[in-house]
Scaffold this active site. Structure first.
Site, PDB file in Angstrom:
ATOM      1  N   LYS A 168      40.381  39.073  39.682  1.00 51.29           N
ATOM      2  CA  LYS A 168      40.496  40.521  39.788  1.00 51.29           C
ATOM      3  C   LYS A 168      39.897  41.152  38.537  1.00 51.29           C
ATOM      4  CE  LYS A 168      42.731  41.814  36.893  1.00 51.29           C
ATOM      5  NZ  LYS A 168      42.540  41.680  35.404  1.00 51.29           N
ATOM      6  N   TYR A 218      47.070  46.147  38.555  1.00 50.12           N
ATOM      7  CA  TYR A 218      48.348  45.505  38.909  1.00 50.12           C
ATOM      8  C   TYR A 218      49.370  46.571  39.317  1.00 50.12           C
ATOM      9  CZ  TYR A 218      46.876  41.074  36.743  1.00 50.12           C
ATOM     10  OH  TYR A 218      46.231  39.915  36.435  1.00 50.12           O
TER      11      TYR A 218
END
Ligand code: NDP
Length: 368
Positions: free
Chosen positions: A138, A223
């Site tokens: 990510k 996140y």
């Protein structure tokens, strides 16, 4: 950088729980050893930086369905060190220039791309073209277009693509999903999510737009964004965001601190913060009609703590990377799509783009 992240994660882990990133050994990690599967999928790591060295390679040693089969690195010393340390055969060691030859290597099933953000697309596409399944770290890439290219390349090659959203495999986060889904405390009403840390070395790629795509938001704000989506079980309808920069020299190219507000279709609201300029932001909180639930620290590699209005969450600490890689290996073995496929990574990049758009336009962005 390695020192930065180590200091950061040690700082945010509460109760003096030690996280040894230096050795990669987390003392509280629980591993279970069931019967060994017949075949473990061969993983090749691309980019032997901090994450590969301190988390992924040690995590691979704890997996049930995976093994560290190959490496791709531009640094000769690292290639030598890893070869010796992990007993990697010479024919499974590549540079960025020789990478495409991986197509002739049946010992490698999966390519795990652990490069700076803006390089994920190129190496995912090349890996797919070489006939390998791909796990990309990510954020998936730095633009929606790049993410789509990655999805298309894997689809065309009939290979699976997943994004390294490790939290989606961790019991504490799964519990936040369950509490929302089963309406344990009634419908969710409001969410607060935040993740940030004080970044060091001003010369690192994370502060360069061309390689990082953005700053704290792309790196760790993602996140918090993910957290709001799986805690509410909804997709954002509107986003309004604000940015502040206290150090415009260091953060000349990328964002430093961003606060954003999400309105979900049901009316649930989320407030989120991310920063590269202070420590302590590491939380996922949800208020429901008749109760609340919270993770704090929420996104560290270990030492997570969860509470609800009814008491502490009691879950084992698992190795996030081992769990994530085993899940992907099982998806490949069973030929089923990952629960964190390329489409999930793309969704986040679209939302991160909306956050930047709101900052630049000063307007609320309505999402389709
Ligand atoms: P590092 O800077 O520590 O490592 C990146 C590695 O990429 C380098 O060591 C180098 O490896 C290789 N590389 C190739 N080209 C370049 C370049 N132009 N500039 C810099 N490095 C280059 O980064 P991290 O390991 O911390 O992060 C890698 C990826 O993992 C990022 O996308 C990040 O967002 C993600 N990440 C995810 C985390 C998670 O919890 N899921 C946590 C931390 C990072 P070599 O010398 O072998 O060629």
């Amino acid at each position: 950088m390695e020192q930065d992240r180590r200091t950061f994660i040690q700082t945010v882990a509460k109760s003096g729980i030690a996280i040894s990133l230096a050795t990669g050994s987390a003392p509280f990690v629980i591993t279970t050893r069931a019967a060994e599967p017949e075949k473990k999928l061969g993983f090749a790591l691309v980019g032997l930086g901090s994450l590969s060295t301190n988390q992924i390679a040690p995590g691979l040693q704890k997996t049930k369905y995976c093994r560290l089969a190959g490496i791709v690195s531009g640094t000769p010393e690292k290639r030598q060190k890893w070869k010796a340390q992990y007993n990697i055969p010479e024919q499974n060691i590549y540079t960025y220039e020789t990478f495409d030859k991986i197509k002739d290597n049946p010992d490698i099933d999966v390519v795990y791309v652990v490069l700076p953000n803006a390089m994920h697309g190129e190496y995912t596409v090349r890996a797919a073209q070489a006939g390998k399944h791909v796990l990309s770290e990510k954020p998936m890439e730095v633009s929606v277009k790049k993410c789509q290219e990655m999805i298309d390349a894997c689809k065309k090659a009939n290979r699976l693509l997943a994004v390294g959203y490790r939290c989606q495999f961790v019991p504490f986060h799964l519990e936040m999903m369950r509490i929302g889904r089963e309406k344990v405390f009634g419908p969710v009403k409001a969410i607060e999510a935040s993740f940030g840390f004080k970044i060091g070395d001003p010369t690192q790629w994370r502060l360069k737009k061309a390689l990082a795509g953005g700053g704290a938001l792309m790196d760790v704000g993602i996140y918090a964004l993910q957290g709001t989506r799986y805690t509410s079980g909804e997709e954002p309808a509107e986003i309004t965001a604000f940015e502040t920069k206290s150090d415009p020299v260091k953060f000349k190219e990328v964002d430093e601190t961003i606060n954003w507000h999400i309105k979900f279709p049901s009316g649930v609201m989320a407030n989120c913060t991310t920063s590269y300029n202070f420590n302590g932001l590491n939380r996922l909180f949800a208020g429901y009609e008749t109760g609340w639930a919270q993770l704090d620290p929420a996104y560290s590699y270990g030492g997570l703590e969860g509470k609800t209005g009814k008491g502490a969450m009691d879950f084992p600490q698992v190795d996030h990377f081992a769990t994530e890689m085993d899940d992907f290996a099982q998806c490949i073995m069973q030929n089923k799509k990952s629960k964190v496929p390329g489409e999930e990574g793309l969704r986040d990049i679209r939302l991160l783009s909306a956050i930047y758009e709101s900052i630049h336009s000063g307007k609320t962005i309505k999402l389709k």
